[in-house]
Design a protein around this motif. Structure first.
Motif, PDB file in Angstrom:
ATOM      1  N   GLN A 290       0.847  -1.179   0.000  1.00 51.56           N
ATOM      2  CA  GLN A 290       0.000   0.000   0.000  1.00 51.56           C
ATOM      3  C   GLN A 290       0.892   1.241   0.000  1.00 51.56           C
ATOM      4  N   SER A 291       0.359   2.342  -0.523  1.00 51.39           N
ATOM      5  CA  SER A 291       1.101   3.594  -0.454  1.00 51.39           C
ATOM      6  C   SER A 291       0.131   4.761  -0.301  1.00 51.39           C
ATOM      7  N   TRP A 292       0.619   5.800   0.366  1.00 46.50           N
ATOM      8  CA  TRP A 292      -0.123   7.042   0.552  1.00 46.50           C
ATOM      9  C   TRP A 292       0.825   8.186   0.212  1.00 46.50           C
ATOM     10  N   PHE A 293       0.338   9.237  -0.431  1.00 46.15           N
ATOM     11  CA  PHE A 293       1.203  10.399  -0.567  1.00 46.15           C
ATOM     12  C   PHE A 293       0.389  11.680  -0.567  1.00 46.15           C
ATOM     13  N   LYS A 294       1.083  12.732  -0.114  1.00 47.76           N
ATOM     14  CA  LYS A 294       0.501  14.064  -0.012  1.00 47.76           C
ATOM     15  C   LYS A 294       1.456  15.051  -0.678  1.00 47.76           C
ATOM     16  N   VAL A 295       0.924  15.864  -1.572  1.00 48.27           N
ATOM     17  CA  VAL A 295       1.723  16.929  -2.179  1.00 48.27           C
ATOM     18  C   VAL A 295       1.872  18.059  -1.170  1.00 48.27           C
ATOM     19  N   LEU A 296       3.113  18.424  -0.873  1.00 46.35           N
ATOM     20  CA  LEU A 296       3.383  19.486   0.089  1.00 46.35           C
ATOM     21  C   LEU A 296       3.615  20.832  -0.585  1.00 46.35           C
ATOM     22  N   SER A 297       4.101  20.797  -1.821  1.00 46.46           N
ATOM     23  CA  SER A 297       4.390  22.035  -2.535  1.00 46.46           C
ATOM     24  C   SER A 297       4.362  21.753  -4.032  1.00 46.46           C
ATOM     25  N   GLY A 298       3.832  22.696  -4.813  1.00 47.67           N
ATOM     26  CA  GLY A 298       3.797  22.548  -6.259  1.00 47.67           C
ATOM     27  C   GLY A 298       2.670  21.649  -6.731  1.00 47.67           C
ATOM     28  N   ASP A 299       2.760  21.215  -7.978  1.00 46.22           N
ATOM     29  CA  ASP A 299       1.766  20.336  -8.606  1.00 46.22           C
ATOM     30  C   ASP A 299       2.427  19.053  -9.076  1.00 46.22           C
ATOM     31  N   LEU A 300       1.697  17.940  -8.970  1.00 40.81           N
ATOM     32  CA  LEU A 300       2.132  16.666  -9.528  1.00 40.81           C
ATOM     33  C   LEU A 300       1.023  16.119 -10.417  1.00 40.81           C
ATOM     34  N   GLU A 301       1.422  15.384 -11.445  1.00 33.04           N
ATOM     35  CA  GLU A 301       0.471  14.767 -12.365  1.00 33.04           C
ATOM     36  C   GLU A 301       0.567  13.256 -12.248  1.00 33.04           C
ATOM     37  N   MET A 302      -0.555  12.616 -11.960  1.00 30.04           N
ATOM     38  CA  MET A 302      -0.627  11.160 -11.844  1.00 30.04           C
ATOM     39  C   MET A 302      -1.218  10.578 -13.112  1.00 30.04           C
ATOM     40  N   THR A 303      -0.544   9.567 -13.660  1.00 28.07           N
ATOM     41  CA  THR A 303      -1.029   8.856 -14.848  1.00 28.07           C
ATOM     42  C   THR A 303      -1.179   7.380 -14.507  1.00 28.07           C
ATOM     43  N   HIS A 304      -2.394   6.855 -14.655  1.00 24.59           N
ATOM     44  CA  HIS A 304      -2.637   5.428 -14.491  1.00 24.59           C
ATOM     45  C   HIS A 304      -2.778   4.782 -15.862  1.00 24.59           C
ATOM     46  N   TYR A 305      -2.341   3.516 -15.947  1.00 22.65           N
ATOM     47  CA  TYR A 305      -2.359   2.802 -17.219  1.00 22.65           C
ATOM     48  C   TYR A 305      -3.314   1.625 -17.168  1.00 22.65           C
ATOM     49  N   LYS A 306      -3.948   1.368 -18.309  1.00 21.15           N
ATOM     50  CA  LYS A 306      -4.744   0.153 -18.450  1.00 21.15           C
ATOM     51  C   LYS A 306      -3.796  -1.017 -18.601  1.00 21.15           C
ATOM     52  N   GLU A 307      -4.216  -2.164 -18.073  1.00 23.05           N
ATOM     53  CA  GLU A 307      -3.334  -3.326 -18.118  1.00 23.05           C
ATOM     54  C   GLU A 307      -4.128  -4.593 -18.377  1.00 23.05           C
ATOM     55  N   ASP A 308      -3.603  -5.423 -19.289  1.00 27.51           N
ATOM     56  CA  ASP A 308      -4.164  -6.763 -19.425  1.00 27.51           C
ATOM     57  C   ASP A 308      -3.445  -7.669 -18.425  1.00 27.51           C
ATOM     58  N   GLU A 309      -3.829  -8.916 -18.363  1.00 22.24           N
ATOM     59  CA  GLU A 309      -3.281  -9.812 -17.351  1.00 22.24           C
ATOM     60  C   GLU A 309      -1.780 -10.014 -17.528  1.00 22.24           C
ATOM     61  N   GLN A 310      -1.322 -10.109 -18.773  1.00 19.96           N
ATOM     62  CA  GLN A 310       0.105 -10.301 -19.022  1.00 19.96           C
ATOM     63  C   GLN A 310       0.899  -9.079 -18.553  1.00 19.96           C
ATOM     64  N   SER A 311       0.369  -7.904 -18.818  1.00 19.97           N
ATOM     65  CA  SER A 311       1.044  -6.688 -18.383  1.00 19.97           C
ATOM     66  C   SER A 311       1.101  -6.611 -16.865  1.00 19.97           C
ATOM     67  N   ARG A 312       0.012  -7.015 -16.211  1.00 23.36           N
ATOM     68  CA  ARG A 312      -0.021  -6.977 -14.747  1.00 23.36           C
ATOM     69  C   ARG A 312       1.071  -7.866 -14.169  1.00 23.36           C
ATOM     70  N   LEU A 313       1.260  -9.060 -14.741  1.00 25.05           N
ATOM     71  CA  LEU A 313       2.289  -9.969 -14.247  1.00 25.05           C
ATOM     72  C   LEU A 313       3.672  -9.373 -14.441  1.00 25.05           C
ATOM     73  N   LYS A 314       3.893  -8.721 -15.585  1.00 21.17           N
ATOM     74  CA  LYS A 314       5.187  -8.100 -15.837  1.00 21.17           C
ATOM     75  C   LYS A 314       5.438  -6.947 -14.879  1.00 21.17           C
ATOM     76  N   GLN A 315       4.399  -6.155 -14.622  1.00 19.15           N
ATOM     77  CA  GLN A 315       4.571  -5.017 -13.735  1.00 19.15           C
ATOM     78  C   GLN A 315       4.870  -5.474 -12.316  1.00 19.15           C
ATOM     79  N   CYS A 316       4.284  -6.587 -11.905  1.00 22.61           N
ATOM     80  CA  CYS A 316       4.575  -7.113 -10.575  1.00 22.61           C
ATOM     81  C   CYS A 316       6.044  -7.491 -10.441  1.00 22.61           C
TER      82      CYS A 316
END
Length: 616
Positions: A290-316
């Motif tokens: 698990q992870s939690w984060f808080k921006v303390l200063s400035g801006d951040l951009e979060m990008t999530h990706y779609k994943e098929d099962e094979q991609s999920r295994l590789k990312q793990c």
């Protein structure tokens, strides 16, 4: 003395008790120079911080404390620094790889009248040599004198400085230049929680300190939801003091910095500092984290990706794969805390601004240190390491569980202490959880090759076994294999076994023994016929002791073998090969098997420390 960067920071904290402006006292300067000349850092660790570019040398922050800074400098062929002073700071330099040339000049007075600088000396320092300078010694330039190889050096500055004078050699003219990475801004504002105050553990408190935050995180992780909401509430209330803001916020020139503030058995806390345009590679934290984060200063951009099962295994597995963007959004200091659960795998985080910096605080459970990813251009596996902090860093308890997926750069003595720690938990030797913990430690431990090679002993007649250490629970052996050497088929007499290949390739073959056929007339007739049909060459699949599985063990691989294993190992590298073998309980005797009859011979193994041991 074989150590890692975190241990070096701890040593410096002990020796540098408060910053000294100007010349360091002679005894301290000499002692730290001697320490730096003695220590050996693992190339695999410091290589994570290297960054070479063509037009100038680079500086990367490795460790920090209010009293000193540790930087890694990378020099391409022929690159040199300008002539510079040290702004009343003490400076130590250790060469990690290659050569460093130091050209020392007399410190000019305030009025040079256009006179050239006076040369005092010129020295070449080789790998593992160290030197010291402060402004009382003069001013200098340093660099790589070679035109055929790069150089890497470690520099320690006490106190840290962010600006110094550089000098023109012919005229002696000086110019003040900035070297700093420290954020010079106002402390972050207090961000009020969006949660109902009656639900908060700290409902009567408007803000909390970093110390209080750390105390509460462990409590929240033990809650029913695993801390998902509680840690988010704590992060909403967290504020850094002006002193913490100055001490912990540091930016990197070539990539964002991952500043490790705290490491505990169940969690780690990092402050991430982002220069304009910097971002993580696409990566995953793993299915159990698990992870939690808080921006303390400035801006951040979060990008999530779609994943098929094979991609999920590789990312793990930490492997980067191309994926379609699923969502993208911006977070700033007024946004809610971002929570990433165990199944939120692939994402990228970065600073989208072209002009402004950003700072964010991150909590990971279990701890998360190295960020591993696959380079999209070369396919090479890379890691983004942490910056070590002297004051806040705390060695974890329960290394086998809390450092999962992260390298442990250590030495053989510390490795044995880790083993004692894992076994001291009182788990039964047959417990699969204990086996997994030890496998984690074996996989992640990275022993400096210079250390284990100093103990290695090759024998042209047979492989050798060097006893590194043992306790009532375990035995650690360094096995040295010359070309084509191997063991007979043998068991481990009830000992579990872990094998870590340090260099080269080993072929490991597993066997079963059919005792019902052993010594039978039928087996002898079958064996004689097979040998005759194959010109005397035996097929193990047709004998009493039968091959059931085989595989090559490459460098860095770790293999766990059950206590009932019957196997043999052979060096197939075509060169000397080395491996670490851990046995639990200690491996003091074994049975060697006759491949035809299944007959066994009991062999007792000598246990002399650091001496060659005959083959089992």
């Amino acid at each position: 003395m074989f150590i890692d960067f975190s241990s070096l920071v701890a040593i410096l904290r002990k020796e540098l008790k408060g910053p000294v402006k100007g010349a360091q006292d002679e005894a301290t300067a000499k002692k730290i120079t001697e320490i730096l000349g003695t220590i050996r850092l693992n190339p695999r660790e410091w290589n994570q911080y290297t960054h070479f570019i063509g037009n100038r040398y680079t500086r990367t922050l490795v460790g920090f404390d209010p009293d000193f800074a540790v930087l890694l400098l990378c020099w391409e062929r022929g690159q040199m620094s300008p002539i510079h002073c040290h702004a009343d700071s003490s400076c130590w330099v250790k060469v990690l790889d290659g050569q460093i040339q130091e050209t020392l000049y007399e410190y000019p007075g305030d009025n040079t009248n256009g006179r050239p600088l006076r040369l005092i000396s010129e020295e070449i320092y080789n790998a593992n040599q160290a030197t010291y300078i402060d402004d009382s010694h003069g001013i200098h330039k340093m660099g790589n004198p070679r035109d055929d190889s790069p150089c890497v050096s470690l520099h320690i500055y006490s106190p840290p400085y962010t600006a110094c004078n550089v000098f023109e050699r012919v005229s002696g003219l000086r110019k003040l230049v900035s070297l700093g990475s420290v954020y010079k801004g106002k402390p972050i504002p207090v961000i009020e929680s969006n949660e109902n105050e009656s639900e908060s553990l700290l409902s009567n408190v408007d803000k909390i300190s970093l110390d209080t935050f750390v105390e509460r995180v462990n409590m929240e992780l033990a809650s029913q939801d695993g801390g998902e909401k509680g840690i988010a509430r704590l992060l909403e209330k967290l504020t850094l003091s002006p002193d913490e803001w100055e001490r912990f916020v540091h930016f990197g020139e070539h990539h964002y910095t991952r500043n490790l503030l705290l490491l505990r058995e169940r969690f780690s806390i990092m402050l991430l500092c982002w220069n304009p345009g910097q971002s993580t590679p696409p990566h995953a934290h793993g299915e159990e984290r698990q992870s939690w984060f808080k921006v303390l200063s400035g801006d951040l951009e979060m990008t999530h990706y779609k994943e098929d099962e094979q991609s999920r295994l590789k990312q793990c597995s930490g492997v980067n794969v191309e994926a379609e963007v699923d969502s993208q959004y911006t977070i700033n200091a007024t946004s809610d805390v971002v929570y990433e659960g165990p199944n939120d795998l692939s994402h990228k985080l970065g600073n989208p601004s072209e002009t402004e910096t950003a700072v964010s605080l991150h909590v990971y459970s279990p701890p998360y240190l190295q960020l591993s990813y696959e380079c999209s251009d070369s396919g090479e596996q890379k890691k983004i390491p942490v910056v070590h902090y002297g004051q806040m860093f705390s060695q974890t308890e329960g290394i086998g569980e809390s450092w999962r997926g992260c390298d442990i750069f250590s030495n053989l003595s510390a490795f044995q202490s880790l083993l004692n720690e894992v076994f001291a938990r009182g788990q039964n030797q047959d417990d699969p959880k204990l086996h997994q913990n030890i496998t984690n430690v074996m996989s992640q431990i990275q022993i400096n090759p210079e250390e284990w090679r100093s103990l290695a002993q090759l024998n042209s007649d047979h492989f050798t076994r060097v006893l590194i250490g043992q306790s009532d629970d375990w035995m650690l052996i360094l096995t040295c294999w010359d070309k084509d050497q191997g063991t007979p088929i043998h068991d481990h007499h009830g000992s579990y076994n872990w094998i870590k290949v340090l260099d080269g390739n080993l072929l490991e073959e597993d066997y079963v023994c059919n005792l019902e056929e052993a010594d039978s007339e039928k087996l002898r007739e079958k064996t004689n016929k097979i040998a005759g049909d194959n010109n005397g060459e035996m097929k193990y699949s047709e004998t009493c002791v039968r091959l059931v599985r085989s595989g090559v063990l490459p460098p860095d691989s770790v293999t766990f073998l059950n206590k009932n294993i019957i196997h043999r190992i052979r060096n197939v590298s075509g060169k000397p090969t080395f491996s670490l073998h851990l046995y639990s309980p200690p491996y003091i005797k074994a049975k060697a098997y006759d491949v035809v009859s299944g007959d066994t011979e009991l062999i007792f193994l000598p246990q002399e420390k650091s001496k060659s041991m005959p083959r089992d």
